[in-house]
Design a protein around this motif. Structure first.
Motif, PDB file in Angstrom:
ATOM      1  N   ARG A  62      30.907  40.941  33.865  1.00 47.18           N
ATOM      2  CA  ARG A  62      32.110  40.165  33.518  1.00 47.18           C
ATOM      3  C   ARG A  62      33.130  41.027  32.770  1.00 47.18           C
ATOM      4  O   ARG A  62      34.345  40.877  32.954  1.00 47.18           O
ATOM      5  CB  ARG A  62      31.723  38.929  32.707  1.00 47.18           C
ATOM      6  CG  ARG A  62      31.064  37.834  33.541  1.00 47.18           C
ATOM      7  CD  ARG A  62      31.007  36.521  32.789  1.00 47.18           C
ATOM      8  NE  ARG A  62      30.024  36.558  31.724  1.00 47.18           N
ATOM      9  CZ  ARG A  62      28.744  36.184  31.842  1.00 47.18           C
ATOM     10  NH1 ARG A  62      28.300  35.746  33.018  1.00 47.18           N
ATOM     11  NH2 ARG A  62      27.924  36.237  30.813  1.00 47.18           N
ATOM     12  N   HIS A  65      34.847  43.034  35.378  1.00 44.85           N
ATOM     13  CA  HIS A  65      35.754  42.159  36.125  1.00 44.85           C
ATOM     14  C   HIS A  65      37.028  41.875  35.337  1.00 44.85           C
ATOM     15  O   HIS A  65      38.136  41.828  35.892  1.00 44.85           O
ATOM     16  CB  HIS A  65      35.039  40.848  36.472  1.00 44.85           C
ATOM     17  CG  HIS A  65      35.894  39.862  37.180  1.00 44.85           C
ATOM     18  ND1 HIS A  65      36.330  38.692  36.596  1.00 44.85           N
ATOM     19  CD2 HIS A  65      36.432  39.879  38.427  1.00 44.85           C
ATOM     20  CE1 HIS A  65      37.091  38.025  37.453  1.00 44.85           C
ATOM     21  NE2 HIS A  65      37.164  38.723  38.572  1.00 44.85           N
ATOM     22  N   GLY A  91      32.053  36.005  38.509  1.00 46.19           N
ATOM     23  CA  GLY A  91      33.467  35.950  38.853  1.00 46.19           C
ATOM     24  C   GLY A  91      34.009  37.055  39.733  1.00 46.19           C
ATOM     25  O   GLY A  91      35.228  37.175  39.900  1.00 46.19           O
TER      26      GLY A  91
END
Length: 380
Positions: A62, A65, A91
């Motif tokens: 994450r 990302h 995500g």
């Protein structure tokens, strides 16, 4: 952007498959820095990790990302619904699902061909609803029954997979076999991209990756320095250079950044580069042989496949040793303002060779000039 036949799409899996090398473990900060460096040299897609490994891995994914890097980020999953749920929460928008396709791997995972095909259809359909991009992996494809591998490819495309990874999981394929396999699979799939994932157990990973691209694969899986399990994977720097300089194919890599990237991964992995590592090893632009040095002075292309600066290295260096010739001696001395004639160069060569045979370190141009000054020429 999807890969196409004009450009080879490079997927770097150093963060996932590379870290699976025994004894290698990156910190979260190192992974973030590596992702940024990979993106900076133009890698199209990063396989950022395996969410099922645990909360720490998912937090790192994450974080990567959140950087908003201009490349695709993909999570690697086993063929399990719970793995897909964990990946979705990261995500990234892209997922790779790995399925066993050889008899050896299906037996190890206690499954059957029919069960693999049923799970393939179900999981790819589910993934298509949760992710923008779905890649399917044919694990141990190079040892799979050819008829089953073809059926697996057809079913993967029908289920909606955007790309199929052909994995030489234990590095036993030869380039000709890889070429034939990609050609056969290209003939039974017309919308789905083909990727090749090479391992280097028999030293053929780069050759196999390039053969796959020449046969029609539009994507290749690589790691920096070839880092990975056992003998490693196809090396990003070698594959990129081979595509550009040996085959004339196009990839998005800025090769001038490869040396710095390679040095960084060598440091954080604790795996120093061998001096003769293709493209990035410290010795690959060093020359000792008198014949070679003479040719390089006349034209660097004589004994170099490409200029050193194209891969972020300094210009070729001459090493003075047992095999040196008088032309290199004169060239190096002139470079430090100490020109000598051929007779003096020949005299100095005898000292250089004795030094080399005594296992002394290679001499620099400055060492050679000092030797010239302190060893007077014999009176004629």
């Amino acid at each position: 952007m999807p890969p196409d036949n004009r450009r080879i799409w490079l997927i770097d899996t150093t963060l996932r498959d590379g870290e699976q090398a025994p004894g290698v473990a990156f910190t979260a900060d190192e992974k973030l820095a590596l992702a940024e460096r990979l993106s900076a040299v133009g890698v199209d897609e990063l396989e950022v990790g395996t969410p099922a490994m645990g909360p720490a891995e998912r937090r790192t994914i994450r974080r990567i990302h959140a950087r908003g890097l201009p490349c695709r980020l993909t999570c690697w999953c086993r063929a399990l619904s719970r793995d897909l749920k964990l990946a979705e929460a990261c995500g990234t928008g892209s997922v790779h699902i790995s399925f066993p396709v050889s008899g050896i791997h299906m037996k190890a995972l206690a499954t059957t061909p029919a069960e693999v095909l049923e799970r393939l259809a179900r999981l790819v359909d589910a993934a298509g609803k949760a992710f923008d991009h779905v890649s399917v992996g044919a694990q141990d494809a190079t040892r799979a029954a050819p008829d089953f591998l073809r059926e697996f490819a057809v079913r993967a495309e029908a289920a909606g997979a955007a790309r199929l990874r052909i994995a030489d999981t234990v590095g036993v394929a030869a380039p000709t076999a890889v070429y034939r396999m990609i050609r056969i699979l290209s003939a039974v799939t017309d919308r789905m991209a083909l990727e090749f994932h090479a391992h280097n157990d028999l030293g053929m990973a780069t050759a196999n990756a390039v053969s796959a691209a020449e046969a029609g694969a539009s994507a290749l899986s690589v790691t920096v320095n070839g880092l990975g399990e056992r003998a490693g994977n196809a090396a990003l720097e070698a594959v990129a250079a081979a595509l550009i300089f040996a085959t004339g194919q196009f990839c998005n890599i800025s090769t001038s950044g490869l040396a710095t990237l390679s040095a960084y991964v060598a440091r954080i992995s604790g795996r120093p580069l061998p001096p003769d590592q293709p493209v990035v090893g410290r010795a690959v632009f060093q020359h000792e042989s008198g014949i070679h040095c003479d040719g390089l002075i006349k034209d660097p292309r004589t004994y170099q496949p490409f200029p050193a600066d194209t891969v972020g290295r300094e210009a070729a260096a001459f090493v003075l040793g047992k095999h040196s010739g008088s032309r290199a001696v004169r060239h190096l001395l002139a470079s430090v303002g100490c020109p000598v004639d051929r007779a003096e160069a020949q005299r100095l060569l005898r000292h250089i060779r004795r030094h080399a045979e005594g296992k002394g370190l290679p001499m620099s141009a400055e060492d050679l000039a000092a030797l010239h000054r302190r060893t007077p020429r014999p009176v004629a």
